[in-house]
Design an enzyme around this catalytic site. Structure first.
Site, PDB file in Angstrom:
ATOM      1  N   GLY A  37      42.284  60.260 -31.003  1.00 56.64           N
ATOM      2  CA  GLY A  37      42.480  61.313 -29.915  1.00 56.64           C
ATOM      3  C   GLY A  37      43.941  61.935 -30.850  1.00 56.64           C
ATOM      4  N   THR A  85      38.002  60.786 -27.067  1.00 55.38           N
ATOM      5  CA  THR A  85      38.354  59.607 -25.727  1.00 55.38           C
ATOM      6  C   THR A  85      37.874  59.857 -24.965  1.00 55.38           C
ATOM      7  OG1 THR A  85      40.599  60.158 -24.738  1.00 55.38           O
ATOM      8  CG2 THR A  85      40.405  62.153 -25.526  1.00 55.38           C
ATOM      9  N   ASP A 138      39.499  60.036 -22.022  1.00 58.23           N
ATOM     10  CA  ASP A 138      40.431  61.580 -21.680  1.00 58.23           C
ATOM     11  C   ASP A 138      39.438  62.900 -21.296  1.00 58.23           C
ATOM     12  OD1 ASP A 138      41.475  59.530 -20.498  1.00 58.23           O
ATOM     13  OD2 ASP A 138      42.642  59.057 -21.637  1.00 58.23           O
TER      14      ASP A 138
HETATM   15  O1  F6P Z   1      41.607  56.165 -23.968  1.00 57.75           O
HETATM   16  C1  F6P Z   1      42.808  56.626 -22.747  1.00 57.75           C
HETATM   17  C2  F6P Z   1      42.968  55.902 -21.963  1.00 57.75           C
HETATM   18  O2  F6P Z   1      42.117  55.655 -21.430  1.00 57.75           O
HETATM   19  C3  F6P Z   1      44.084  56.215 -21.197  1.00 57.75           C
HETATM   20  O3  F6P Z   1      43.195  57.236 -19.809  1.00 57.75           O
HETATM   21  C4  F6P Z   1      44.927  55.513 -20.295  1.00 57.75           C
HETATM   22  O4  F6P Z   1      46.419  55.342 -19.645  1.00 57.75           O
HETATM   23  C5  F6P Z   1      45.630  54.797 -21.704  1.00 57.75           C
HETATM   24  O5  F6P Z   1      44.059  54.959 -22.379  1.00 57.75           O
HETATM   25  C6  F6P Z   1      45.837  53.615 -21.763  1.00 57.75           C
HETATM   26  O6  F6P Z   1      45.708  53.097 -23.102  1.00 57.75           O
HETATM   27  P1  F6P Z   1      46.238  50.879 -23.272  1.00 57.75           P
HETATM   28  O7  F6P Z   1      45.837  49.817 -22.014  1.00 57.75           O
HETATM   29  O8  F6P Z   1      45.233  50.666 -24.564  1.00 57.75           O
HETATM   30  O9  F6P Z   1      47.541  51.654 -23.932  1.00 57.75           O
END
Ligand code: F6P
Length: 342
Positions: free
Chosen positions: A102, A125, A127
């Site tokens: 990302g 990503t 997102d």
């Molecule tokens: O990949 C992005 C994302 O999905 C965000 O939307 C989310 O807040 C985050 O990753 C959480 O990731 P982790 O729990 O692996 O830190």
């Protein structure tokens, strides 16, 4: 030529499709590929595996997660390790590096490029918040998972005359909430880009009930925030990687609606379910197109770029276009969704 790849940051459906695409494209042109394990950490520690154009690689197209593993590294630790990274790449005889990640990962890739490492970035990503590309792979899968969950919540909400709140991922942007909310016919969509007014949310829900409807669906992005001074929200802490920690916004909203409207409210946090499992056909195709184009750019020696989807075509864009700011939901897109609230 010897190409290296790695996957970094939160995992996402389609990462393995990219790895497969890189290996098969490189092999088709007589080149070899190694993978570093667990993202930047594996590159710093020189943990690498040879990847072969075999049955195993061919079969990972539909597999979620990443066979290389992934990880997060604080940018300061990464930058401090630049000499080690360069030495490891040299020792391994790497001619090109294709990091898949990302915005944070692409920043790291730009840093390597600025320090003389031949790099091509592949954005990923769920997102969908990387600038310069219409979509990132993983997003379509996350939206499909969230939409399926919303569809299911409709029937139970309707049976119990309840308001259901669904919290989806999206720390800083509301693309998943916007798309899943629209696809799932949500009656309210709350996203980080546009702070919400709980009075308005309750008013619209109350009006819905006055008109004879008995249930409501509210989709909330995890990073959604109320307008300043309207709801009591504790200050967010920051984790060891510099990311803000989110509280359970859906629970806070649920409590508020329950108190104000005297109705039954339940909340569901979808969490990492959105990131797991097999990628959709759209994500497999996008991931594969990114992989083929990134590998061919590496073979041509067209470094210092990021592959991106623009109006249906795959293009190579500068790092500057992809990093620095996140791709937010524009007002116009939110306005369209808002027309159907209530
Ligand atoms: O990949 C992005 C994302 O999905 C965000 O939307 C989310 O807040 C985050 O990753 C959480 O990731 P982790 O729990 O692996 O830190």
């Amino acid at each position: 030529m010897r190409i290296a790849t790695l996957t970094s940051g939160g995992d996402c459906p389609g990462l393995n499709a990219v790895i497969r695409g890189i290996v098969r494209t490189a092999a088709g042109e007589g080149h070899t590929v190694v993978g570093f394990e667990d993202g930047w950490q594996g590159l710093l520690e020189d943990r690498r595996v040879q990847l072969y154009d075999d049955d195993f690689i061919d079969r990972i197209l539909r597999r979620g997660g990443t066979i290389l593993g992934t990880g997060r590294l604080h940018p300061d630790d990464f930058m401090a390790g630049i000499d080690r990274v360069k030495a490891n790449l040299e020792d391994a005889g790497i001619d090109a590096l294709i990091p898949i990640g990302g915005e944070g990962t692409l920043k790291g890739a730009r840093f390597l490029h600025d320090n003389g490492v031949p790099v091509i970035g592949v954005p990923k990503t769920i997102d969908n918040d990387v600038n310069g590309t219409d979509y990132t792979f993983g997003f379509d899968t996350a939206v499909a998972v969230a939409t399926d969950a919303i569809d299911r919540l409709h029937t139970t909400a309707e049976s119990h005359d309840r308001v259901m709140i669904v919290e989806v991922m999206g720390r800083h942007v509301g693309w998943i909430a916007l798309h899943a909310g629209m696809a799932g016919g949500a009656h309210e969509i709350l996203i980080p880009e546009f702070p919400f007014d709980i009075d308005d949310v309750c008013r619209r829900m109350a009006r819905r009930f006055q008109l004879g409807e008995k249930y409501g669906i509210i989709v909330v992005a995890e990073g959604a925030l109320p307008k300043e001074g309207t709801l009591d929200v504790a200050e967010r802490e920051v984790d060891q990687f510099g990311h803000e920690k989110f509280q359970d916004m859906s629970a806070l909203i649920a409590k508020e609606i329950e108190n104000r409207l005297d109705t039954d409210v339940r909340s569901t946090v979808l969490g990492h379910i959105q990131r797991g499992g097999t990628p959709t056909a759209f994500d497999r195709v996008l991931a594969t197109r990114f992989a083929v184009n990134a590998t061919k750019a590496a073979i041509r020696g067209d470094f210092g770029k990021v592959v991106a989807l623009k109006g249906g075509s795959i293009e190579l864009i500068d790092f500057e276009e992809a990093v620095g700011t996140l791709k937010e939901v524009p007002e116009k897109r939110y306005e369209t969704a808002r027309s159907l609230f209530g």
